[in-house]
Design an enzyme around this catalytic site. Structure first.
Site, PDB file in Angstrom:
ATOM      1  N   SER A   1       9.772  -9.743  -2.708  1.00 50.45           N
ATOM      2  CA  SER A   1      10.820  -8.719  -2.733  1.00 50.45           C
ATOM      3  C   SER A   1      12.007  -9.136  -1.865  1.00 50.45           C
ATOM      4  CB  SER A   1      10.272  -7.364  -2.274  1.00 50.45           C
ATOM      5  OG  SER A   1       9.821  -7.406  -0.935  1.00 50.45           O
TER       6      SER A   1
ATOM      7  N   CYS B   1      -0.759   2.266  -9.550  1.00 47.02           N
ATOM      8  CA  CYS B   1       0.359   2.243  -8.608  1.00 47.02           C
ATOM      9  C   CYS B   1       1.656   1.872  -9.317  1.00 47.02           C
ATOM     10  CB  CYS B   1       0.071   1.265  -7.466  1.00 47.02           C
ATOM     11  SG  CYS B   1       1.341   1.262  -6.188  1.00 47.02           S
TER      12      CYS B   1
ATOM     13  N   GLY C   1       7.380  -8.449   1.993  1.00 49.28           N
ATOM     14  CA  GLY C   1       6.824  -9.731   1.566  1.00 49.28           C
ATOM     15  C   GLY C   1       7.914 -10.676   1.098  1.00 49.28           C
ATOM     16  N   VAL C   2       7.529 -11.910   0.807  1.00 50.64           N
ATOM     17  CA  VAL C   2       8.510 -12.924   0.441  1.00 50.64           C
ATOM     18  C   VAL C   2       9.129 -12.662  -0.939  1.00 50.64           C
ATOM     19  CG1 VAL C   2       6.800 -14.505  -0.585  1.00 50.64           C
ATOM     20  CG2 VAL C   2       8.934 -15.412   0.368  1.00 50.64           C
TER      21      VAL C   2
ATOM     22  N   CYS D   1      -2.683  -1.323  -0.833  1.00 54.84           N
ATOM     23  CA  CYS D   1      -1.986  -0.938   0.389  1.00 54.84           C
ATOM     24  C   CYS D   1      -2.873  -0.273   1.431  1.00 54.84           C
ATOM     25  CB  CYS D   1      -0.809  -0.024   0.049  1.00 54.84           C
ATOM     26  SG  CYS D   1      -1.267   1.553  -0.722  1.00 54.84           S
TER      27      CYS D   1
END
Length: 414
Positions: free
Chosen positions: A15, A102, A12-13, A249
């Site tokens: 990370s 998570c 994703g943007v 996820c």
């Protein structure tokens, strides 16, 4: 080797920009930057389609930044620590949030334990502060950021995860959160992000201060639009234009949460009933509903909302209108409480009560509360709101903050 930082690259943007900012100041600070893709969910032993696409995006980011990308398989840990407890909670009629588990058990639990070197005596707080100072300078640059090239001709772009185990000085994620320092204990504290709409401390409210000690959140002082601009300015178009994921996820795009979990639990169809017990309609599964949610009742006049549910009978209790008193609560009990600092705040342990700010869902702002200790259990507390709160469900997560935006801990609503 320098200071080794391991970035959790999700594809994703957020990370990707986190890795970019670290890579851009790597030479100046002698940082050894590695990316790791966490494989947390699979289908018949293979990455599910969403994870596979995300991995390809993470691989493209790593290639553009000139950093190696390893993969770590945490599917067993995710199943045991996150998915099974979520299913159990749903079967008990609760409203769980798998993102909380998570972060606690996977990203800042199993992953952190696997990667971090835990060197005693290291001045992590000073080192983190220096890295963040350089990151923020890079983030303000109006030009594309210069990136050092791999120094070795034998550089391996996808090394085995075994080469990284126990070697990281810091783990890095793209969460919107900040890390401060307790002036008395010299321990790290979790603070809300500058971008309040994207702030993710609610999801991080049960991680431990020991993991926080060796964590960096590069985006904590940035706004989301800035992050996308940095990505676009530096040629990361594959993530800057990518649609935001919903964060769970195991859910594929277009798939409904209720439909997916129906493969693991009995939805228990039943009746919509009023508070007087009158049957006003039928529903296709009690697990599909939570308190405060709108209920579509065939033939009913006006709007109806869920005020409760009974997993034994399958009944979902509904009330007319969103302002009905049954939808509001002025106090709650919380259980399984976790303090980030591993101990109660001094005010609470001394006085058995304290004032604070409580967040009961990610998108809401914290509200003033009085937090009181239980007479018997150290993980259960009573919470009293200054004003009634709408749509609070059993199993929902609550996070407590100090009045100066420090996240103190979190737990489940009873």
């Amino acid at each position: 080797m320098g200071t080794r930082v391991v970035v959790g690259l999700s594809g994703g943007v957020d990370s990707s920009v986190s890795a970019l900012l670290l890579r851009s100041c790597a030479q100046k600070l002698n940082l050894d930057v590695h990316g790791v893709f966490m494989h947390n969910w699979d289908t018949e032993g293979q990455m599910c389609p969403t994870a596979s696409r995300d991995y390809q995006d993470a691989l493209k980011t790593a290639s553009q930044l000139g950093i190696p990308l390893s993969t770590v398989n945490l599917t067993k840990e995710y199943w045991t620590r996150v998915f099974e407890p979520m299913i159990e909670s749903l079967e008990n009629g609760e409203t769980p949030n798998p993102d909380i588990g998570c972060n606690r058990w996977i990203k800042f639990g199993a992953f952190a334990d696997l990667m971090l070197n835990r060197k005693p005596g290291t001045e992590y707080n000073q080192l983190r502060a220096r890295i963040m100072e350089e990151i923020e300078k890079c983030a303000l640059s109006p030009d594309p950021l210069p990136l050092p090239k791999p120094t070795s001709a034998k550089w391996n772009p996808t090394p085995s995860i075994t080469t990284l185990i126990g070697t990281a000085d810091f783990i890095v994620t793209g969460h919107y959160a900040r890390i401060g320092l307790d002036p008395i204990l010299s321990r790290p504290v979790l603070k809300r992000a500058l971008d309040r709409k994207k702030d993710q401390t609610y999801f991080l409210s049960t991680i431990s201060h020991t993991s926080l000690q060796q964590t960096i959140f590069p985006l904590g002082n940035l706004q989301k639009p800035q992050v996308k601009q940095i990505a676009a300015r530096n040629g990361l178009d594959h993530v800057s234009k990518k649609r935001e994921s919903m964060g769970i996820c195991f859910i594929e795009p277009g798939e409904k949460f209720g439909d997916f979990v129906g493969g693991y639990i009995d939805h228990r169809p039943g009746n919509f009933v009023t508070m007087d017990g009158e049957v006003v309609g039928r529903h296709d599964g009690v697990a599909r509903f939570t308190v405060g949610q709108g209920a579509r009742i065939s033939g009913a006049k006006g709007k109806w909302f869920v005020s409760g549910k009974d997993v034994d009978t399958g009944n979902v209790t509904v009330v007319p209108g969103s302002t009905h008193p049954a939808l509001y609560r002025d106090s709650i009990q919380v259980r399984d409480w976790v303090w980030i600092d591993a101990q109660e705040p001094t005010e609470l342990s001394t006085n058995k009560s304290m004032k604070g700010m409580l967040k009961i869902r990610h998108q809401s702002e914290p509200v003033p509360v009085k937090f009181r200790s239980s007479k018997c259990l150290t993980t259960e507390y009573s919470v009293y709101f200054e004003g009634p709160q709408l749509g609070i469900a059993s199993g929902q997560h609550a996070a407590l903050y100090s009045t100066n935006d420090i996240c103190l801990g979190g737990g489940k609503i009873k």
